[in-house]
Design a protein around this motif. Sequence first.
Motif, PDB file in Angstrom:
ATOM      1  N   ALA A 153     -18.338  -0.349  33.917  1.00 17.95           N
ATOM      2  CA  ALA A 153     -17.268  -0.234  32.921  1.00 17.95           C
ATOM      3  C   ALA A 153     -17.861   0.068  31.558  1.00 17.95           C
ATOM      4  O   ALA A 153     -19.049  -0.173  31.296  1.00 17.95           O
ATOM      5  CB  ALA A 153     -16.448  -1.520  32.869  1.00 17.95           C
ATOM      6  N   VAL A 154     -17.012   0.590  30.692  1.00 15.86           N
ATOM      7  CA  VAL A 154     -17.357   0.844  29.297  1.00 15.86           C
ATOM      8  C   VAL A 154     -16.281   0.209  28.442  1.00 15.86           C
ATOM      9  O   VAL A 154     -15.084   0.401  28.682  1.00 15.86           O
ATOM     10  CB  VAL A 154     -17.452   2.358  28.990  1.00 15.86           C
ATOM     11  CG1 VAL A 154     -17.757   2.588  27.508  1.00 15.86           C
ATOM     12  CG2 VAL A 154     -18.512   3.008  29.862  1.00 15.86           C
ATOM     13  N   ARG A 155     -16.734  -0.559  27.447  1.00 18.51           N
ATOM     14  CA  ARG A 155     -15.808  -1.245  26.558  1.00 18.51           C
ATOM     15  C   ARG A 155     -15.976  -0.728  25.138  1.00 18.51           C
ATOM     16  O   ARG A 155     -17.088  -0.472  24.683  1.00 18.51           O
ATOM     17  CB  ARG A 155     -16.047  -2.762  26.600  1.00 18.51           C
ATOM     18  CG  ARG A 155     -15.167  -3.549  25.654  1.00 18.51           C
ATOM     19  CD  ARG A 155     -15.115  -5.015  26.011  1.00 18.51           C
ATOM     20  NE  ARG A 155     -16.440  -5.595  26.186  1.00 18.51           N
ATOM     21  CZ  ARG A 155     -16.647  -6.782  26.743  1.00 18.51           C
ATOM     22  NH1 ARG A 155     -15.635  -7.476  27.210  1.00 18.51           N
ATOM     23  NH2 ARG A 155     -17.866  -7.268  26.854  1.00 18.51           N
ATOM     24  N   ARG A 156     -14.864  -0.603  24.437  1.00 16.42           N
ATOM     25  CA  ARG A 156     -14.872  -0.120  23.054  1.00 16.42           C
ATOM     26  C   ARG A 156     -15.248  -1.272  22.117  1.00 16.42           C
ATOM     27  O   ARG A 156     -14.699  -2.377  22.208  1.00 16.42           O
ATOM     28  CB  ARG A 156     -13.491   0.423  22.696  1.00 16.42           C
ATOM     29  CG  ARG A 156     -13.433   1.152  21.363  1.00 16.42           C
ATOM     30  CD  ARG A 156     -11.981   1.342  20.926  1.00 16.42           C
ATOM     31  NE  ARG A 156     -11.145   1.909  21.979  1.00 16.42           N
ATOM     32  CZ  ARG A 156     -11.015   3.206  22.210  1.00 16.42           C
ATOM     33  NH1 ARG A 156     -11.668   4.071  21.469  1.00 16.42           N
ATOM     34  NH2 ARG A 156     -10.216   3.638  23.180  1.00 16.42           N
ATOM     35  N   LEU A 157     -16.172  -1.014  21.198  1.00 18.15           N
ATOM     36  CA  LEU A 157     -16.567  -1.984  20.195  1.00 18.15           C
ATOM     37  C   LEU A 157     -16.257  -1.447  18.804  1.00 18.15           C
ATOM     38  O   LEU A 157     -15.934  -0.262  18.632  1.00 18.15           O
ATOM     39  CB  LEU A 157     -18.063  -2.307  20.305  1.00 18.15           C
ATOM     40  CG  LEU A 157     -18.546  -2.933  21.624  1.00 18.15           C
ATOM     41  CD1 LEU A 157     -20.052  -3.155  21.575  1.00 18.15           C
ATOM     42  CD2 LEU A 157     -17.816  -4.226  21.921  1.00 18.15           C
ATOM     43  N   ASP A 158     -16.367  -2.321  17.813  1.00 12.88           N
ATOM     44  CA  ASP A 158     -16.124  -1.910  16.430  1.00 12.88           C
ATOM     45  C   ASP A 158     -17.197  -0.924  15.975  1.00 12.88           C
ATOM     46  O   ASP A 158     -18.317  -0.891  16.496  1.00 12.88           O
ATOM     47  CB  ASP A 158     -16.129  -3.131  15.514  1.00 12.88           C
ATOM     48  CG  ASP A 158     -14.973  -4.075  15.809  1.00 12.88           C
ATOM     49  OD1 ASP A 158     -13.972  -3.591  16.375  1.00 12.88           O
ATOM     50  OD2 ASP A 158     -15.073  -5.264  15.484  1.00 12.88           O
ATOM     51  N   GLY A 159     -16.845  -0.133  14.992  1.00 11.56           N
ATOM     52  CA  GLY A 159     -17.790   0.813  14.422  1.00 11.56           C
ATOM     53  C   GLY A 159     -18.094   2.003  15.304  1.00 11.56           C
ATOM     54  O   GLY A 159     -19.136   2.636  15.143  1.00 11.56           O
ATOM     55  N   GLY A 160     -17.205   2.312  16.258  1.00 17.74           N
ATOM     56  CA  GLY A 160     -17.423   3.449  17.133  1.00 17.74           C
ATOM     57  C   GLY A 160     -18.468   3.224  18.209  1.00 17.74           C
ATOM     58  O   GLY A 160     -18.866   4.177  18.894  1.00 17.74           O
ATOM     59  N   ARG A 161     -18.913   1.988  18.409  1.00 15.83           N
ATOM     60  CA  ARG A 161     -19.924   1.711  19.427  1.00 15.83           C
ATOM     61  C   ARG A 161     -19.276   1.475  20.783  1.00 15.83           C
ATOM     62  O   ARG A 161     -18.076   1.264  20.885  1.00 15.83           O
ATOM     63  CB  ARG A 161     -20.755   0.502  19.012  1.00 15.83           C
ATOM     64  CG  ARG A 161     -21.578   0.709  17.740  1.00 15.83           C
ATOM     65  CD  ARG A 161     -22.267  -0.573  17.341  1.00 15.83           C
ATOM     66  NE  ARG A 161     -21.289  -1.606  16.982  1.00 15.83           N
ATOM     67  CZ  ARG A 161     -21.605  -2.874  16.759  1.00 15.83           C
ATOM     68  NH1 ARG A 161     -22.867  -3.259  16.904  1.00 15.83           N
ATOM     69  NH2 ARG A 161     -20.674  -3.738  16.430  1.00 15.83           N
ATOM     70  N   ARG A 162     -20.093   1.496  21.833  1.00 15.23           N
ATOM     71  CA  ARG A 162     -19.646   1.274  23.203  1.00 15.23           C
ATOM     72  C   ARG A 162     -20.576   0.278  23.889  1.00 15.23           C
ATOM     73  O   ARG A 162     -21.768   0.221  23.600  1.00 15.23           O
ATOM     74  CB  ARG A 162     -19.624   2.586  23.995  1.00 15.23           C
ATOM     75  CG  ARG A 162     -18.683   3.645  23.439  1.00 15.23           C
ATOM     76  CD  ARG A 162     -17.235   3.231  23.601  1.00 15.23           C
ATOM     77  NE  ARG A 162     -16.327   4.279  23.168  1.00 15.23           N
ATOM     78  CZ  ARG A 162     -15.825   4.382  21.946  1.00 15.23           C
ATOM     79  NH1 ARG A 162     -16.177   3.486  21.017  1.00 15.23           N
ATOM     80  NH2 ARG A 162     -15.005   5.364  21.639  1.00 15.23           N
ATOM     81  N   GLU A 163     -20.002  -0.506  24.790  1.00 19.76           N
ATOM     82  CA  GLU A 163     -20.775  -1.468  25.571  1.00 19.76           C
ATOM     83  C   GLU A 163     -20.601  -1.139  27.046  1.00 19.76           C
ATOM     84  O   GLU A 163     -19.476  -1.035  27.540  1.00 19.76           O
ATOM     85  CB  GLU A 163     -20.299  -2.894  25.296  1.00 19.76           C
ATOM     86  CG  GLU A 163     -21.055  -3.949  26.088  1.00 19.76           C
ATOM     87  CD  GLU A 163     -20.534  -5.348  25.845  1.00 19.76           C
ATOM     88  OE1 GLU A 163     -21.304  -6.304  26.028  1.00 19.76           O
ATOM     89  OE2 GLU A 163     -19.347  -5.477  25.477  1.00 19.76           O
ATOM     90  N   ARG A 164     -21.722  -0.988  27.761  1.00 14.94           N
ATOM     91  CA  ARG A 164     -21.691  -0.673  29.181  1.00 14.94           C
ATOM     92  C   ARG A 164     -21.891  -1.953  29.983  1.00 14.94           C
ATOM     93  O   ARG A 164     -22.794  -2.741  29.691  1.00 14.94           O
ATOM     94  CB  ARG A 164     -22.768   0.354  29.536  1.00 14.94           C
ATOM     95  CG  ARG A 164     -22.517   1.710  28.880  1.00 14.94           C
ATOM     96  CD  ARG A 164     -23.448   2.775  29.415  1.00 14.94           C
ATOM     97  NE  ARG A 164     -23.143   4.068  28.832  1.00 14.94           N
ATOM     98  CZ  ARG A 164     -22.221   4.903  29.292  1.00 14.94           C
ATOM     99  NH1 ARG A 164     -21.517   4.572  30.370  1.00 14.94           N
ATOM    100  NH2 ARG A 164     -21.997   6.068  28.703  1.00 14.94           N
ATOM    101  N   LEU A 165     -21.048  -2.139  31.003  1.00 19.57           N
ATOM    102  CA  LEU A 165     -21.071  -3.349  31.808  1.00 19.57           C
ATOM    103  C   LEU A 165     -21.237  -2.984  33.273  1.00 19.57           C
ATOM    104  O   LEU A 165     -20.776  -1.933  33.721  1.00 19.57           O
ATOM    105  CB  LEU A 165     -19.777  -4.147  31.633  1.00 19.57           C
ATOM    106  CG  LEU A 165     -19.340  -4.475  30.199  1.00 19.57           C
ATOM    107  CD1 LEU A 165     -17.963  -5.110  30.213  1.00 19.57           C
ATOM    108  CD2 LEU A 165     -20.335  -5.402  29.533  1.00 19.57           C
TER     109      LEU A 165
END
Length: 275
Positions: A153-165
Motif C-alpha cells: 500500500a501507499v499512504r499520503r503524508l503531509d508535504g507531498g510525501r508518501r509512505e509505502r507499507l
Amino acid sequence: MLIVAALRFSDQRAAVDPLTGLVRTDARTSGANAADQAALEHALRIAEAFGGRCMAVTVGPVEAGEMLREALSVGADEVLRIDGPAEPVTEDGSETARLLLDGLPERPDVIVCGDHSTDRGTGATPAFLAQRLGACQALGLIELQAIDGALHAVRRLDGGRRERLMFGAPAVCSVEAAGTVLRRASLPATIAARTAEIPVAQAGSLRYLRAGAVTAYRPRPRALPAPTGNEPHQRMLALTGALVERTPPQVLHPATAEEAARELLDYLRRHGYAP
C-alpha cells in the motif's frame, strides 16, 4: 480467504433546511460514495489475487439493499445487510464497528473501507474494526495491491510525501478514491442482481441517542459569587460596580496612523501587555 468491503449507506445529495438546520435525506439519492466504491474495487481485486471470496457488507435500513445489489452486479460473491436505523445516528464509529463484526457469519481476513463518508462520519470506524479484530490497520491509503501473498500500500503524508507499507492478514484498510474507479457491471449481471435476495443479519441496535431538536446555541451559565453587603442597596452597588474606581474611557482622534499606533503601544505598556 474472506475479503470484506464495508460500505456506508448515506445520502449523496442531502439537503439542509436553512432555517432549522434539519438535514433531509432521500433513499433515492443514497448509496456508496466514491471512497466506498474504491474500497469495493480494491476488495474485488484482492479477492481475485488471493483466490478468495469478496463480501459487501453495510449497516443500514432496507433501502440499502439497492447498494448491495450493485455490489453483486460488479462481481461481489456475497452481500450482507446488517439491520440498522433509517436515519444517521450520532456516534463515534465504535458501535458501527461492533454491529458489523457481530453480524458477519465468520471472521474476515481483510476489511476494506472508504476513508470517509458524506454524512459527517468520524472516519474512525476502520480503527475500531482493527481494534476489535486484533488486526493491523493501514488507513488513508491511495494505493492498495496484493502481491506475492502480501498487501502493498501507499499512504499520503503531509508535504507531498508518501509512505509505502507491506503487511499481511488479518488487516483493516481504509482507502481514498484517488482515481480508483469501480468496474462497470455487465448487463446480464445487472439484470440478475435486481431480483437477488439480500441476506439480513440482526446484530443488536445502536446504543447512542439520536440528536434532539435543533435549537439556537446558548452558552452555559457561569457561576458567580454572591455580592457582599447586608442591605439590598449595597448588594446592588457591588453587582454593578458603580463605586469601583476605574480609568475613564479616553477617545482619541490621532491625525496619522503613526500617532494611533504610538498611543496603542503606550496603553499596552502601561497595563503590562507589551514590553
